[in-house]
Design a protein around this motif. Sequence first.
Motif: not given
Length: 608
Positions: A446-467
């Motif tokens: 994940l990048g430490a920039d303001l676009s993080l607020a809009l979910g611009t950094y890619e993840v997999t469905p499995l890791e998002l489900t775990q989170a």
Amino acid sequence: MKKETRFVLWLLLIILLGGVTFLIIGMAGLPSLKALEEYQPKLSSKVYYADGSLMSEFGEEHRTLISLNQMPENLRNATVAIEDERFLKHKGVDFYRILGAAVQDILHMKLKEGASTITQQLARSLFLTRKKTFIRKFREAMLSLEIERRYTKEQILEMYLNQIYYGSGAYGVGSAAWTFFGKETQNLNTAECALLAGLPRSPSNYYSPYQNPENTFARQKLVLKKMRELGYITPEEEYDARKTNIVIRPPMHKEIKPLYFIEYLRIYLEEKYGSELLYRGGLEIYTTADPVMQKTAEKVFPANIQRLRKELKKENIDGALVSIDPATGEVKAMIGGCDFKKSQFNRAVQAHRQPGSAFKPFIYLAALDMGFKPDDTVLDSGVSYPASEKNKKWEPKNYDGIMHGTVTLRVAIAQSLNLATIKLIELVGPENVIPYAAAAGIKSPLGADLSLALGTYEVTPLELTQAFSTIANRGVRTEPFFIRLVKDSEGRILEETSPRFETALNASTCEQVTELMRGVVEFGTARYLSAYGFRYKCAGKTGTTDEFTDAWFVGFTPTIVTTVYVGRDDKTTLGPRMSGAAVALPIWAEYMNGAYRPSTQPETKPAE
């Protein structure tokens, strides 16, 4: 010496030499019975759902090895009656049957099957081919005599019933009983025993219950008649068996199979245990998959993707669905695409996609943990930042294009307000959000920039489900796992997985975020969930990325967290207004309506 005498002598000599040659060739090609002593039948590895029902098998031959005392007596008797009624009397070769078959061979001027004993059939199945030649028949007879010398009739019959092919991929009676009746072998009735005993003569065609059921049942009646004639059953028992209603299980290839789940397991198991053990070693693999949830996913998800393809006139729409038990980490259902046969790319674990607003709960998690309150306010107003490209600016907007002014955090997340969330991450600091997301289970960079607020950094469905599971489980992170137990063919445990817990986040903060996400369902972007029929208490978050490229909904009850992702593999737009609420939410609702069972699935207390 007379010419006639010389001719007879030469003829006898030729016959003698031919016989000796035949014996030499036949004996020379005999396999060693040492192979039989060391023989281990090819045992398929079986994969089970969490409730113990069969999910699938890995192997060249689908076979379950069972002992003779696990087989009904009438199954043994039916087999002997129809295949080799003098089995208990001969020594491996039945010369009476051979004589009768020889007459038929002469009359038809070719070799016809029919004289082989059970022992000969076993020898052929284990060591020889089915090619009809005198050499093969000779070798078959020699092997049978030696088998009978070394083994008891009970041992031979047990090997035969475990080895022989019954059709439809079923080798041995254990597999056949399950394939055709969905039963354990010991639970077969007389009528079913007679039907199975009649199959090996022509299992793939003439007597197949699926291709020629009339022939199958005609042969079953013949088997019952033979059993009665030989005294194995009484006339009354024959009559009752003939009248018994037999239900043939639908062909297994027509059952809906969780192919993405199975392939995920296969890759892991083959890498860990090797091909030989996986495909021939008879492993028993017990998974975490809930059969109701997985089968519901297999019906609901592909149907909805096909609907979207038709409605939007876009053929490459696809996606994923994942369900996890937040208290244990057990993956209860996973589907990685619409059609495994057309695309083996498992989007549940391999697709890295922007989560969009589905990432926002981690911004609010960090803010609440740093002292913000749900009813604290933030300004939802226009913003403009220098972009990385020269003379360009980054000026994000809200989904509806409206600026809402001063709003509470509760309203900001429920309405998924981009501008308010950007203002919040400015106050919190994007570099402070990343550790919270990582602690919850996000492993992708994940990048430490303001676009993080809009979910611009890619993840997999499995890791998002775990989170999300970590939030649902009051800050206790559990590692997702697919396999509970692996045993070898002798019942020894090779692998056993227990839930792994780690307190990763503050429990009170996670409860506050969960309450905020209930607002998403009650009056926010997922407020139409009840209109889709799902009315149980839940929380969740929609997600939509720029140009309507990715659509998400991650929702959870106290006992299950489910993620639905929909997008296109080339990362192009789904179409105007194809948001998470419009695309993913209806699929989530239909799936959960079929999969969620609150009456039988008590709310699990979070792990301590």
